[in-house]
Write an enzyme that holds these catalytic residues in place. Structure first.
Site, PDB file in Angstrom:
ATOM      1  N   GLU A 181       0.846  -1.215   0.000  1.00 19.67           N
ATOM      2  CA  GLU A 181       0.000   0.000   0.000  1.00 19.67           C
ATOM      3  C   GLU A 181       0.876   1.258   0.000  1.00 19.67           C
ATOM      4  OE1 GLU A 181      -3.249   0.272  -0.361  1.00 19.67           O
ATOM      5  OE2 GLU A 181      -4.211  -1.539   0.419  1.00 19.67           O
ATOM      6  N   ASN A 248      -7.738   3.355  -5.086  1.00 21.72           N
ATOM      7  CA  ASN A 248      -7.973   1.976  -5.530  1.00 21.72           C
ATOM      8  C   ASN A 248      -6.969   1.510  -6.579  1.00 21.72           C
ATOM      9  OD1 ASN A 248     -10.206   1.682  -3.836  1.00 21.72           O
ATOM     10  ND2 ASN A 248     -11.528   2.716  -5.323  1.00 21.72           N
TER      11      ASN A 248
END
Ligand SMILES: NC(=O)c1ccc[n+]([C@@H]2O[C@H](COP(=O)([O-])OP(=O)(O)OC[C@H]3O[C@@H](n4cnc5c(N)ncnc54)[C@H](O)[C@@H]3O)[C@@H](O)[C@H]2O)c1
Length: 357
Positions: A181, A248
């Protein structure tokens, strides 16, 4: 110690994020001071409780322990958490506190959002992924047999307590999962419209060794950058009606792999990295990015030696992508890199996507 603030448009939803590397023995006092005299329950992940239960020293009767693993983010456990809160007679002034990774944070946040139509919630993230991403921004969810995170809410915590010392006991695989991430934030930085410039891609290249050796000050710096970027995005778009979609990047493909492998084989961060590689490939094929940038991104990803995930049958992947909550009847939505540290949204029909691939 630093304190950042999430500024959501309606002021009552704004909240502090405390980032420090203080002695973990002080954490209980900091949390109890923050919640004043209100009642509370703590949801721990089992592993975190085993390692930190004694040091944190919360009363045993206030503790609910959730087994480890993505599969535990389910309806059954949600029900158990709600029953636990009811049995402790929590009122809306009281608190649900999540101590653990993204799994504990997501399910506890969801429970908090529906308990008596919303009870106070505190996040204490203990994985790199939760410290840099999932504990901030208010997305809560559980998984179902139909797919990941399909039932959930947007529900902001009242505070987030990040103590970097938790990361010392995180195993290498989970640590790298969080880096998945983190790398994503590097590739979307300029699209976050933050009023500060961090150049996270450079930070990651320059501090690669220190990050992998878990240098505490470097990790604090890294967490601050990611959280600042997330704050910027969430402050502009709390409920993903526009800008927030950029978070996303890598996730359309990641969620499909996670669903296909029943959340068992790969971690979320590993799947996200794979999803970013997939997005880079599509972006390059559509000539949205040049070869040099694709190479730079892939090189950075390779430097962190993420777990390799093999290719899956694209027909199966596309079928799952169509049931993603962001997809419409005949459109699959992707966030694709379009220039240095910038991304944009692109929609494909399943047939077009197959052709491109
Ligand atoms: N809400 C959001 O915005 C958001 C964003 C990204 C991801 N997520 C969700 O987060 C989840 C993944 O979170 P995760 O990567 O933190 O995984 P996780 O919560 O499953 O934690 C990974 C493992 O590490 C253990 N662990 C946690 N802290 C530890 C520590 N300090 N030392 C040793 N072990 C520790 C946990 O007990 C668990 O076994 C997914 O469900 C994903 O969908 C949510």
């Amino acid at each position: 110690m630093s304190e950042l603030n999430v500024q959501i448009k309606s002021k009552e939803k704004s909240y502090p994020i405390f980032i420090n590397n203080e002695n973990l023995e002080n954490l209980r006092t900091s949390i109890l001071t923050f919640i004043k005299n209100n009642n509370y329950i703590i949801i721990f992940s089992r592993k975190v409780y085993k390692i930190y239960g004694k040091i944190l020293n919360f009363p045993k009767d206030k503790i609910f322990i959730l087994k480890d693993g993505e599969n535990e983010k389910n309806k059954k456990n949600l029900d158990k958490i709600l029953n636990f809160a009811l049995s402790k007679k929590l009122t809306r002034q009281d608190y649900i506190i999540a101590i653990g990774g993204g799994v504990v944070g997501d399910i506890s946040g969801f429970a908090a959002s529906i308990y008596m139509r919303g009870i106070n919630f505190i996040q204490v993230p203990t994985t790199l992924l939760a410290c840099t991403d999932s504990s901030v921004g208010g997305k809560t969810a559980i998984n179902t047999d139909f797919g990941k995170n399909l039932i959930g809410t947007f529900y902001q915590p009242k505070a987030v307590f990040i103590n970097v010392n938790f990361l010392k006991t995180l195993d290498e695989r989970q640590f790298k999962s969080g880096l998945g991430e983190v790398v994503k934030y590097g590739f979307i930085e300029k699209s976050c419209h933050s009023n500060q410039e961090f150049n996270l891609i450079n930070f990651l290249v320059e501090n690669h060794d220190k990050i992998l050796s878990k240098n505490i000050l470097t990790l604090m710096g890294l967490i601050e950058i990611c959280i600042n970027l997330k704050i910027s995005v969430v402050g502009q778009d709390e409920k993903e009606s526009g800008l927030r979609k950029i978070l996303n990047l890598g996730h359309t493909y990641a969620h499909a792999i996670e669903t296909l492998t029943k959340y068992k084989k790969y971690t979320h961060g590993e799947c996200v990295v794979n999803g970013i590689l997939f997005a880079l490939k599509i972006a390059a094929k559509l000539e949205k990015i040049d070869k040099e940038y694709k190479f730079l991104c892939e090189d950075l990803i390779n430097k962190f030696e993420f777990t390799h995930i093999p290719n899956f049958d694209i027909n199966k992947i596309i079928k799952i992508m169509q049931s993603d909550k962001k997809a419409t009847a005949n459109e699959i939505i992707f966030i694709l890199p379009c220039s240095y540290a910038r991304v944009e949204e692109e929609k494909f029909t399943p047939d077009t996507l197959k052709e491109i691939i």
